[in-house]
Design a protein around this motif. Structure first.
Motif, PDB file in Angstrom:
ATOM      1  N   ALA A  97       1.099  -1.023  -0.190  1.00  0.00           N
ATOM      2  CA  ALA A  97       0.183   0.351   0.197  1.00  0.00           C
ATOM      3  C   ALA A  97       0.555   1.107   0.461  1.00  0.00           C
ATOM      4  CB  ALA A  97      -0.822   0.102   1.122  1.00  0.00           C
ATOM      5  N   LEU A  98       2.273   1.118   0.592  1.00  0.00           N
ATOM      6  CA  LEU A  98       2.754   2.215   0.397  1.00  0.00           C
ATOM      7  C   LEU A  98       3.070   2.501  -0.434  1.00  0.00           C
ATOM      8  CD1 LEU A  98       4.710   3.905   2.755  1.00  0.00           C
ATOM      9  CD2 LEU A  98       6.026   2.702   3.298  1.00  0.00           C
ATOM     10  N   LEU A  99       4.177   1.687  -1.085  1.00  0.00           N
ATOM     11  CA  LEU A  99       4.293   1.625  -2.676  1.00  0.00           C
ATOM     12  C   LEU A  99       3.440   2.535  -3.314  1.00  0.00           C
ATOM     13  CD1 LEU A  99       6.867  -1.985  -3.071  1.00  0.00           C
ATOM     14  CD2 LEU A  99       7.036   0.581  -2.974  1.00  0.00           C
ATOM     15  N   ASN A 100       2.314   1.357  -3.648  1.00  0.00           N
ATOM     16  CA  ASN A 100       1.358   2.510  -4.171  1.00  0.00           C
ATOM     17  C   ASN A 100       1.164   3.215  -3.634  1.00  0.00           C
ATOM     18  OD1 ASN A 100      -0.170   0.333  -6.777  1.00  0.00           O
ATOM     19  ND2 ASN A 100      -0.992  -0.849  -4.401  1.00  0.00           N
ATOM     20  N   GLY A 101       0.952   3.694  -2.552  1.00  0.00           N
ATOM     21  CA  GLY A 101       0.606   5.152  -2.534  1.00  0.00           C
ATOM     22  C   GLY A 101       1.508   6.388  -3.068  1.00  0.00           C
ATOM     23  N   VAL A 141      -3.699  -4.123 -17.388  1.00  0.00           N
ATOM     24  CA  VAL A 141      -3.900  -2.946 -18.588  1.00  0.00           C
ATOM     25  C   VAL A 141      -2.914  -2.119 -18.324  1.00  0.00           C
ATOM     26  CG1 VAL A 141      -5.114  -1.193 -19.680  1.00  0.00           C
ATOM     27  CG2 VAL A 141      -5.901  -3.235 -18.991  1.00  0.00           C
ATOM     28  N   ILE A 142      -2.554  -1.896 -17.537  1.00  0.00           N
ATOM     29  CA  ILE A 142      -1.396  -0.311 -17.569  1.00  0.00           C
ATOM     30  C   ILE A 142      -0.216  -1.011 -17.550  1.00  0.00           C
ATOM     31  CG2 ILE A 142      -1.141  -0.643 -14.723  1.00  0.00           C
ATOM     32  CD1 ILE A 142      -1.531   2.065 -16.497  1.00  0.00           C
ATOM     33  N   VAL A 143       0.124  -2.394 -17.349  1.00  0.00           N
ATOM     34  CA  VAL A 143       1.727  -2.649 -17.662  1.00  0.00           C
ATOM     35  C   VAL A 143       1.819  -2.385 -19.001  1.00  0.00           C
ATOM     36  CG1 VAL A 143       3.585  -4.991 -17.366  1.00  0.00           C
ATOM     37  CG2 VAL A 143       1.726  -4.278 -14.999  1.00  0.00           C
ATOM     38  N   PRO A 144       1.653  -2.671 -19.896  1.00  0.00           N
ATOM     39  CA  PRO A 144       1.847  -2.910 -21.193  1.00  0.00           C
ATOM     40  C   PRO A 144       1.974  -1.100 -21.701  1.00  0.00           C
ATOM     41  CG  PRO A 144       0.092  -4.148 -21.295  1.00  0.00           C
ATOM     42  CD  PRO A 144       0.809  -3.553 -19.926  1.00  0.00           C
ATOM     43  N   MET A 145       0.532  -0.162 -20.440  1.00  0.00           N
ATOM     44  CA  MET A 145       0.773   0.654 -21.442  1.00  0.00           C
ATOM     45  C   MET A 145       2.155   1.864 -20.663  1.00  0.00           C
ATOM     46  SD  MET A 145      -3.601   1.491 -20.846  1.00  0.00           S
ATOM     47  CE  MET A 145      -3.616   3.385 -20.915  1.00  0.00           C
ATOM     48  N   VAL A 146       1.996   1.446 -19.775  1.00  0.00           N
ATOM     49  CA  VAL A 146       3.615   2.286 -19.126  1.00  0.00           C
ATOM     50  C   VAL A 146       4.341   1.740 -19.928  1.00  0.00           C
ATOM     51  CG1 VAL A 146       4.610   2.803 -17.191  1.00  0.00           C
ATOM     52  CG2 VAL A 146       2.280   2.451 -16.692  1.00  0.00           C
ATOM     53  N   SER A 154       6.803   0.523  -8.689  1.00  0.00           N
ATOM     54  CA  SER A 154       5.606   0.380 -10.064  1.00  0.00           C
ATOM     55  C   SER A 154       5.575  -1.164  -8.988  1.00  0.00           C
ATOM     56  CB  SER A 154       4.515   0.809 -10.573  1.00  0.00           C
ATOM     57  OG  SER A 154       4.166   1.908 -10.351  1.00  0.00           O
ATOM     58  N   ALA A 155       7.629  -1.152 -10.725  1.00  0.00           N
ATOM     59  CA  ALA A 155       7.793  -2.502 -10.470  1.00  0.00           C
ATOM     60  C   ALA A 155       7.714  -3.304  -9.129  1.00  0.00           C
ATOM     61  CB  ALA A 155       9.041  -2.202 -10.971  1.00  0.00           C
ATOM     62  N   LEU A 156       8.884  -2.285  -7.766  1.00  0.00           N
ATOM     63  CA  LEU A 156       8.632  -2.874  -6.682  1.00  0.00           C
ATOM     64  C   LEU A 156       7.363  -4.045  -5.391  1.00  0.00           C
ATOM     65  CD1 LEU A 156      11.157   0.052  -4.877  1.00  0.00           C
ATOM     66  CD2 LEU A 156      12.003  -2.960  -5.255  1.00  0.00           C
ATOM     67  N   PHE A 157       6.340  -2.483  -6.167  1.00  0.00           N
ATOM     68  CA  PHE A 157       4.647  -3.412  -5.745  1.00  0.00           C
ATOM     69  C   PHE A 157       5.181  -4.764  -6.347  1.00  0.00           C
ATOM     70  CE2 PHE A 157       0.599  -3.804  -6.814  1.00  0.00           C
ATOM     71  CZ  PHE A 157       0.329  -4.204  -6.350  1.00  0.00           C
ATOM     72  N   LEU A 158       4.578  -5.068  -7.872  1.00  0.00           N
ATOM     73  CA  LEU A 158       4.408  -5.836  -8.312  1.00  0.00           C
ATOM     74  C   LEU A 158       5.631  -6.788  -8.281  1.00  0.00           C
ATOM     75  CD1 LEU A 158       2.759  -7.293 -10.733  1.00  0.00           C
ATOM     76  CD2 LEU A 158       4.526  -6.829 -12.470  1.00  0.00           C
ATOM     77  N   VAL A 159       6.612  -6.784  -7.397  1.00  0.00           N
ATOM     78  CA  VAL A 159       7.905  -8.137  -6.855  1.00  0.00           C
ATOM     79  C   VAL A 159       7.027  -8.042  -6.204  1.00  0.00           C
ATOM     80  CG1 VAL A 159       9.658  -9.094  -6.727  1.00  0.00           C
ATOM     81  CG2 VAL A 159       9.313  -7.377  -8.376  1.00  0.00           C
ATOM     82  N   SER A 160       6.643  -7.399  -4.771  1.00  0.00           N
ATOM     83  CA  SER A 160       6.118  -8.028  -3.079  1.00  0.00           C
ATOM     84  C   SER A 160       4.844  -8.554  -3.677  1.00  0.00           C
ATOM     85  CB  SER A 160       6.147  -6.216  -2.705  1.00  0.00           C
ATOM     86  OG  SER A 160       5.678  -6.464  -1.350  1.00  0.00           O
ATOM     87  N   TYR A 161       3.735  -8.058  -4.011  1.00  0.00           N
ATOM     88  CA  TYR A 161       1.919  -8.850  -4.192  1.00  0.00           C
ATOM     89  C   TYR A 161       3.146  -9.723  -5.048  1.00  0.00           C
ATOM     90  CZ  TYR A 161      -1.533  -9.482  -5.778  1.00  0.00           C
ATOM     91  OH  TYR A 161      -3.204  -9.793  -5.925  1.00  0.00           O
TER      92      TYR A 161
END
Length: 159
Positions: free
Chosen positions: A11-15, A89-94, A47-54
Motif C-alpha cells: 500500500a505504501l508503494l502504491n501510495g 492493462v496498465i503494465v503494457p501502457m506504462v 510500481s515494479a517493486l510493488f509488483l514483485v512484492s505483491y
C-alpha cells in the motif's frame, strides 16, 4: 520483515507511486521536463517493486476473502474488479509510454500518456483503498485452508 508486513508495504508503494505520477503531471504542465522525468521514472521503479512484492506475497500467503460486512461486499468486489482489470492493462501502457519518451517520440508519448496517466493513478489509488478495506477498515481473516501458491485471479478468489 515478516510476510504479514507486505500488504502495508505494498500500500505504501502504491501510495508513493500515485504521489509521483501526480507530481510528475504537475511538473510537465509547468514545463519542468527533467523533474517530470525523475518523478515518472521513480513511479515506474516503485510500481515494479510493488509488483514483485505483491506477487511474492500472494505466492506465499493464504488468500484473504472480503466477507464482512456483507452489505459492503458488492462495493468492494466492484472496486476490486475494476482495479484488477486495469492493473493488467496498465503494465503494457506504462511500458509503451516510457519507451516512447526514452526514444524522444514526444507526440506519440503525449498521446499515450493522456490515457496511461489516469489509469495508472486509478490503479495505484484503488490499490491503497483495497488494502485499507481489507486490513484496516473492515479487517478480514485469511481463509481457512487456503493453499500457499494457489494460482487464480484475485477476483475469482473473492467470489
Amino acid at each position: 520483515m515478516e510476510l504479514q508486513d507486505l500488504p502495508w508495504i505494498n500500500a505504501l508503494l502504491n501510495g508513493a507511486s500515485a504521489t509521483l505520477v501526480t507530481v510528475g503531471l504537475v511538473q510537465i504542465r509547468r514545463g519542468r521536463r527533467e523533474a517530470h522525468r525523475w518523478c515518472m521514472l521513480g513511479a515506474v521503479v516503485l510500481s515494479a517493486l510493488f509488483l514483485v512484492s505483491y506477487l511474492y506475497y500472494h505466492a506465499h500467503a493464504g488468500r484473504t476473502v472480503f466477507r464482512e460486512p456483507e452489505w459492503f461486499r458488492p462495493i468492494y468486489l466492484l472496486i476490486l474488479m475494476t482495479h484488477t482489470v486495469l492493473a493488467g492493462v496498465i503494465v503494457p501502457m506504462v511500458l509503451t509510454t516510457v519507451t516512447l519518451a526514452l526514444r524522444q517520440r514526444w507526440e506519440a508519448h503525449r498521446r499515450w500518456a493522456r490515457w496511461t496517466w489516469p489509469v495508472w493513478l486509478y490503479v495505484s489509488v484503488t490499490g491503497v483503498l483495497i488494502y485499507l478495506l481489507l486490513y484496516q477498515i473492515f479487517p478480514q481473516l485469511p481463509s481457512a485452508g487456503a493453499a500457499a501458491g494457489e494460482v487464480s485471479s484475485v477476483v475469482e478468489r473473492q467470489m
